[in-house]
Each structure stands twice: as C-alpha cells, then as structure tokens.
Design a protein around this motif. Structure first.
Motif, PDB file in Angstrom:
ATOM      1  N   VAL A  78       9.802  -0.530  11.668  1.00 44.36           N
ATOM      2  CA  VAL A  78      10.930  -1.072  12.423  1.00 44.36           C
ATOM      3  C   VAL A  78      11.326  -2.456  11.917  1.00 44.36           C
ATOM      4  O   VAL A  78      10.543  -3.156  11.280  1.00 44.36           O
ATOM      5  N   THR A  79      12.555  -2.839  12.240  1.00 45.34           N
ATOM      6  CA  THR A  79      13.049  -4.158  11.837  1.00 45.34           C
ATOM      7  C   THR A  79      12.754  -5.234  12.872  1.00 45.34           C
ATOM      8  O   THR A  79      12.751  -6.424  12.560  1.00 45.34           O
ATOM      9  N   HIS A  80      12.493  -4.816  14.126  1.00 45.38           N
ATOM     10  CA  HIS A  80      12.195  -5.770  15.193  1.00 45.38           C
ATOM     11  C   HIS A  80      11.030  -5.224  16.028  1.00 45.38           C
ATOM     12  O   HIS A  80      11.044  -4.055  16.427  1.00 45.38           O
ATOM     13  N   LEU A  81      10.043  -6.076  16.285  1.00 51.13           N
ATOM     14  CA  LEU A  81       8.904  -5.712  17.125  1.00 51.13           C
ATOM     15  C   LEU A  81       8.900  -6.571  18.381  1.00 51.13           C
ATOM     16  O   LEU A  81       9.133  -7.776  18.316  1.00 51.13           O
ATOM     17  N   THR A  82       8.637  -5.959  19.529  1.00 52.05           N
ATOM     18  CA  THR A  82       8.420  -6.760  20.723  1.00 52.05           C
ATOM     19  C   THR A  82       7.099  -7.514  20.538  1.00 52.05           C
ATOM     20  O   THR A  82       6.238  -7.098  19.754  1.00 52.05           O
ATOM     21  N   PRO A  83       6.924  -8.628  21.237  1.00 49.80           N
ATOM     22  CA  PRO A  83       5.669  -9.379  21.079  1.00 49.80           C
ATOM     23  C   PRO A  83       4.429  -8.543  21.340  1.00 49.80           C
ATOM     24  O   PRO A  83       3.441  -8.641  20.606  1.00 49.80           O
ATOM     25  N   ARG A  84       4.455  -7.696  22.367  1.00 50.45           N
ATOM     26  CA  ARG A  84       3.258  -6.906  22.670  1.00 50.45           C
ATOM     27  C   ARG A  84       2.993  -5.859  21.592  1.00 50.45           C
ATOM     28  O   ARG A  84       1.840  -5.563  21.281  1.00 50.45           O
ATOM     29  N   ALA A  85       4.056  -5.291  21.023  1.00 50.07           N
ATOM     30  CA  ALA A  85       3.872  -4.317  19.944  1.00 50.07           C
ATOM     31  C   ALA A  85       3.365  -5.006  18.683  1.00 50.07           C
ATOM     32  O   ALA A  85       2.552  -4.439  17.946  1.00 50.07           O
ATOM     33  N   ALA A  86       3.837  -6.225  18.445  1.00 49.66           N
ATOM     34  CA  ALA A  86       3.382  -6.971  17.271  1.00 49.66           C
ATOM     35  C   ALA A  86       1.898  -7.283  17.381  1.00 49.66           C
ATOM     36  O   ALA A  86       1.145  -7.158  16.404  1.00 49.66           O
ATOM     37  N   ARG A  87       1.450  -7.692  18.570  1.00 51.50           N
ATOM     38  CA  ARG A  87       0.033  -8.020  18.735  1.00 51.50           C
ATOM     39  C   ARG A  87      -0.839  -6.773  18.627  1.00 51.50           C
ATOM     40  O   ARG A  87      -1.953  -6.822  18.106  1.00 51.50           O
ATOM     41  N   ALA A  88      -0.336  -5.659  19.129  1.00 51.85           N
ATOM     42  CA  ALA A  88      -1.102  -4.411  19.050  1.00 51.85           C
ATOM     43  C   ALA A  88      -0.977  -3.740  17.693  1.00 51.85           C
ATOM     44  O   ALA A  88      -1.785  -2.876  17.351  1.00 51.85           O
ATOM     45  N   ALA A  89       0.046  -4.136  16.900  1.00 55.40           N
ATOM     46  CA  ALA A  89       0.347  -3.458  15.633  1.00 55.40           C
ATOM     47  C   ALA A  89       0.475  -1.963  15.859  1.00 55.40           C
ATOM     48  O   ALA A  89      -0.007  -1.144  15.076  1.00 55.40           O
ATOM     49  N   SER A  90       1.149  -1.613  16.941  1.00 47.25           N
ATOM     50  CA  SER A  90       1.300  -0.208  17.339  1.00 47.25           C
ATOM     51  C   SER A  90       2.625  -0.033  18.062  1.00 47.25           C
ATOM     52  O   SER A  90       2.988  -0.863  18.902  1.00 47.25           O
ATOM     53  N   VAL A  91       3.332   1.026  17.734  1.00 44.00           N
ATOM     54  CA  VAL A  91       4.635   1.316  18.353  1.00 44.00           C
ATOM     55  C   VAL A  91       4.671   2.762  18.802  1.00 44.00           C
ATOM     56  O   VAL A  91       4.311   3.665  18.039  1.00 44.00           O
ATOM     57  N   ASN A  92       5.081   2.979  20.045  1.00 44.81           N
ATOM     58  CA  ASN A  92       5.259   4.350  20.518  1.00 44.81           C
ATOM     59  C   ASN A  92       6.683   4.614  20.996  1.00 44.81           C
ATOM     60  O   ASN A  92       7.003   5.733  21.392  1.00 44.81           O
ATOM     61  N   THR A  93       7.544   3.583  20.964  1.00 42.74           N
ATOM     62  CA  THR A  93       8.920   3.734  21.430  1.00 42.74           C
ATOM     63  C   THR A  93       9.873   3.069  20.449  1.00 42.74           C
ATOM     64  O   THR A  93       9.701   1.891  20.112  1.00 42.74           O
ATOM     65  N   LEU A  94      10.868   3.821  19.997  1.00 45.79           N
ATOM     66  CA  LEU A  94      11.872   3.325  19.051  1.00 45.79           C
ATOM     67  C   LEU A  94      13.222   3.229  19.744  1.00 45.79           C
ATOM     68  O   LEU A  94      13.644   4.159  20.431  1.00 45.79           O
ATOM     69  N   ILE A  95      13.903   2.082  19.545  1.00 41.80           N
ATOM     70  CA  ILE A  95      15.188   1.829  20.185  1.00 41.80           C
ATOM     71  C   ILE A  95      16.185   1.410  19.109  1.00 41.80           C
ATOM     72  O   ILE A  95      15.949   0.419  18.413  1.00 41.80           O
ATOM     73  N   PRO A  96      17.278   2.146  18.936  1.00 39.35           N
ATOM     74  CA  PRO A  96      18.259   1.772  17.915  1.00 39.35           C
ATOM     75  C   PRO A  96      19.032   0.528  18.325  1.00 39.35           C
ATOM     76  O   PRO A  96      19.468   0.390  19.468  1.00 39.35           O
ATOM     77  N   LEU A  97      19.222  -0.377  17.359  1.00 43.04           N
ATOM     78  CA  LEU A  97      19.959  -1.613  17.614  1.00 43.04           C
ATOM     79  C   LEU A  97      21.322  -1.619  16.928  1.00 43.04           C
ATOM     80  O   LEU A  97      22.099  -2.554  17.100  1.00 43.04           O
ATOM     81  N   GLY A  98      21.613  -0.575  16.160  1.00 39.86           N
ATOM     82  CA  GLY A  98      22.873  -0.513  15.412  1.00 39.86           C
ATOM     83  C   GLY A  98      22.710  -1.045  14.010  1.00 39.86           C
ATOM     84  O   GLY A  98      21.765  -1.797  13.709  1.00 39.86           O
ATOM     85  N   GLN A  99      23.606  -0.651  13.124  1.00 39.47           N
ATOM     86  CA  GLN A  99      23.609  -1.093  11.725  1.00 39.47           C
ATOM     87  C   GLN A  99      22.263  -0.835  11.036  1.00 39.47           C
ATOM     88  O   GLN A  99      21.788  -1.630  10.227  1.00 39.47           O
ATOM     89  N   GLY A 100      21.652   0.311  11.374  1.00 31.23           N
ATOM     90  CA  GLY A 100      20.421   0.707  10.707  1.00 31.23           C
ATOM     91  C   GLY A 100      19.171  -0.013  11.164  1.00 31.23           C
ATOM     92  O   GLY A 100      18.096   0.175  10.577  1.00 31.23           O
ATOM     93  N   GLN A 101      19.272  -0.825  12.206  1.00 29.48           N
ATOM     94  CA  GLN A 101      18.114  -1.579  12.671  1.00 29.48           C
ATOM     95  C   GLN A 101      17.449  -0.879  13.869  1.00 29.48           C
ATOM     96  O   GLN A 101      18.129  -0.263  14.689  1.00 29.48           O
ATOM     97  N   LEU A 102      16.131  -1.015  13.925  1.00 29.20           N
ATOM     98  CA  LEU A 102      15.358  -0.384  14.990  1.00 29.20           C
ATOM     99  C   LEU A 102      14.421  -1.395  15.629  1.00 29.20           C
ATOM    100  O   LEU A 102      13.790  -2.199  14.933  1.00 29.20           O
ATOM    101  N   ALA A 103      14.326  -1.343  16.947  1.00 31.06           N
ATOM    102  CA  ALA A 103      13.314  -2.109  17.660  1.00 31.06           C
ATOM    103  C   ALA A 103      12.141  -1.192  17.974  1.00 31.06           C
ATOM    104  O   ALA A 103      12.326  -0.003  18.241  1.00 31.06           O
ATOM    105  N   GLY A 104      10.949  -1.753  17.921  1.00 35.55           N
ATOM    106  CA  GLY A 104       9.751  -0.993  18.246  1.00 35.55           C
ATOM    107  C   GLY A 104       8.989  -1.653  19.380  1.00 35.55           C
ATOM    108  O   GLY A 104       8.789  -2.867  19.383  1.00 35.55           O
ATOM    109  N   ASP A 105       8.576  -0.863  20.352  1.00 38.98           N
ATOM    110  CA  ASP A 105       7.815  -1.371  21.484  1.00 38.98           C
ATOM    111  C   ASP A 105       6.636  -0.435  21.728  1.00 38.98           C
ATOM    112  O   ASP A 105       6.615   0.701  21.238  1.00 38.98           O
ATOM    113  N   THR A 106       5.655  -0.902  22.471  1.00 37.41           N
ATOM    114  CA  THR A 106       4.560  -0.035  22.901  1.00 37.41           C
ATOM    115  C   THR A 106       4.480  -0.066  24.414  1.00 37.41           C
ATOM    116  O   THR A 106       4.390  -1.136  25.017  1.00 37.41           O
TER     117      THR A 106
END
Length: 277
Positions: free
Chosen positions: A72-100
């Motif tokens: 992903v192009t953007h990680l929420t703080p909690r996903a960044a600390r866990a280095a794990s993503v289970n939810t993908l959210i499109p932000l437009g222009q090919g960018q994705l946010a990742g959260d856990t």
C-alpha cells in the motif's frame, strides 16, 4: 453495485462474503463481496486489477497480510507498527490505504466474553506473525500486560523494540507449569496457524487450567486442535476466532461505509447457527 473482495489462499471457505452481506442488510445497502484466490507472486497484480476495475474495498487474509503492508501507499499508524494489513481502502489515483482491524476485533470479542469481570491482567499470545503483531497494541492500550511467545526468538526481538512494555515468554516455558505470576487472571491466545493443520502445541496442561480464557484465532464447526487440548486439560472458558472475525469485519465495514459500524452480535449468532448446521 459496490464491489468488495477478500484475498487469500486458501479462500474457498471464507465467511467474509456472508458476514458483509449480513452487515449490508442491516443498513439497506447493496454490495457484491467476492472471494479472490491468489498467490504471493500474483498478489500485487490481483490487488491492482481489482481496484482498477472499480473495487471499493478489500480484505486480506492468510498469507498476505505482511505483503499487503508493503504494497500500500499509505499505512495507518497501527498497521505500520504491526507491519500487517487486513483492510484495503482505495484513495484514488492508484493509491491505497492499508489498515489492520484484527487487533481491535479480537479485543472487542474478548471484552464480550469476559463481560463484567473485565479484561484479564495478563495476555499471553502464542505466535509472532501478522495476526499476533496486530493484537499487541490494542491489549496494551486497554491496560493488559502482554506476553509474546514464539518458536523463533528472532521474530520476537524486533517486536520488543517496536512495542514498549511487551514482555517475552520463552516458548519452552509453555512446556512447563506456569509460574506464580500467571494466576487465574490471564488469557491464553493462539495466534499460530497450527490449528489450520490440526496440529497440537507443546503446552503444559497447567497453562490451560490456570487461565480465565483460552482463545484460538482459528474457528470451525468443531473445536480446533488447540481448544481440544485446552478442554482435555480442564480449561474454563474456551473461544474460537469466529467472534474476532465478525468484529474485525465490522470495523472494516465502517472504514468503507462512512464510519457506520454494524451490529455484530446478531451476525455472530447467525453464523454460529449456520456452522452448527
């Protein structure tokens, strides 16, 4: 119609489509939630193709959660600390946010299970993969002492540096009776994949009989191998990961639907009835 999917391998038995359909019915939404079988080599391309085709959200399950965190192009703080993503959210222009949402999902389910007696003082997590890492912070923030135990100590060391106050329980210690500090007020959580293969873990019976709750992140129509161990050892309350699955799905649903968090208990009861057949 809104398009969603879950990426995984294996994926054929995933309950995510059913869960999100039940959530959608609660709030009068129409959605198409599919299952996407892929591989580690094809995962990035599969994700890109899904969102290029108009996908509006996706979940990620084994074995892709760590790979998703790197994609992903953007990680929420909690996903960044866990280095794990289970939810993908499109932000437009090919960018994705990742959260856990795994950690908060498990915390909410444990809170439901323990009820008025409150969360246990200590939580012992077995495993150090993406699912295990995602639950450390929520339990710490809830005031629990979190212990991590894993066969490979090398995987634990960087997590101690990442999560302040995280304590290490040597994996070998699980093969012996728990020490006095682990009184009745602790929860034992299996975050390994052993139950997927039906494998037991080398754990002394005392760990099961001493705690208030034995929890396996895996779930099924029958007790997992881990919970069978616990039952034979005289454990008190047993729980599989179905409640966690529903709770984390509700949080993912809210990320895709303007913060709307659906009711989880009716969905959990419905799924349990369907699994029981």
């Amino acid at each position: 119609m809104m398009q969603f999917t879950v990426f995984g391998n294996p994926i054929e038995h995933s309950l995510s489509p059913r869960i999100h359909q039940l959530f959608a019915e609660q709030c009068g939404k129409q959605l198409d939630y599919s299952r996407s079988l892929t591989s580690k080599q094809r995962f990035a391309g599969a994700v890109a193709s899904f969102f290029r085709a108009g996908g509006q959200g996706a979940n990620v399950t084994v074995p892709f959660k760590e790979q998703a965190a790197e994609l992903v192009t953007h990680l929420t703080p909690r996903a960044a600390r866990a280095a794990s993503v289970n939810t993908l959210i499109p932000l437009g222009q090919g960018q994705l946010a990742g959260d856990t949402t795994d950690g908060m999902g498990l915390l909410r389910d444990v809170e439901r299970l323990v009820g008025a007696q409150g969360l246990p003082q200590r939580v012992v997590i077995i495993g150090a993969g993406g699912a295990a890492r995602s639950v450390i912070e929520p339990f710490q923030e809830a005031g629990c002492e979190v212990y991590l135990s894993n066969r490979s100590a090398a995987k634990v060391t960087p997590l101690v540096q990442r999560f302040s106050a995280l304590k290490v329980l040597p994996f070998e210690a699980l093969g012996h009776s728990p020490s006095e500090e682990f009184n009745a007020n602790f929860c034992l959580i299996n975050a390994t994949s052993a139950s997927l293969a039906g494998h037991a873990l080398p754990i002394d019976d005392g760990w099961f009989s001493a705690g208030v709750l034995t929890y396996d992140m895996m779930y099924g129509a029958q007790l997992t191998a881990f919970l069978q161990q616990a039952k034979r050892a005289g454990a008190g309350e047993l729980a599989d990961g179905l409640g966690m699955l529903v709770e984390q799905a509700a949080l993912a649903f809210s990320l895709w639907h303007n913060g709307h968090v659906p009711e989880t208990l009716p969905v959990l009861h419905q799924l349990r009835a369907e699994l029981s057949g």
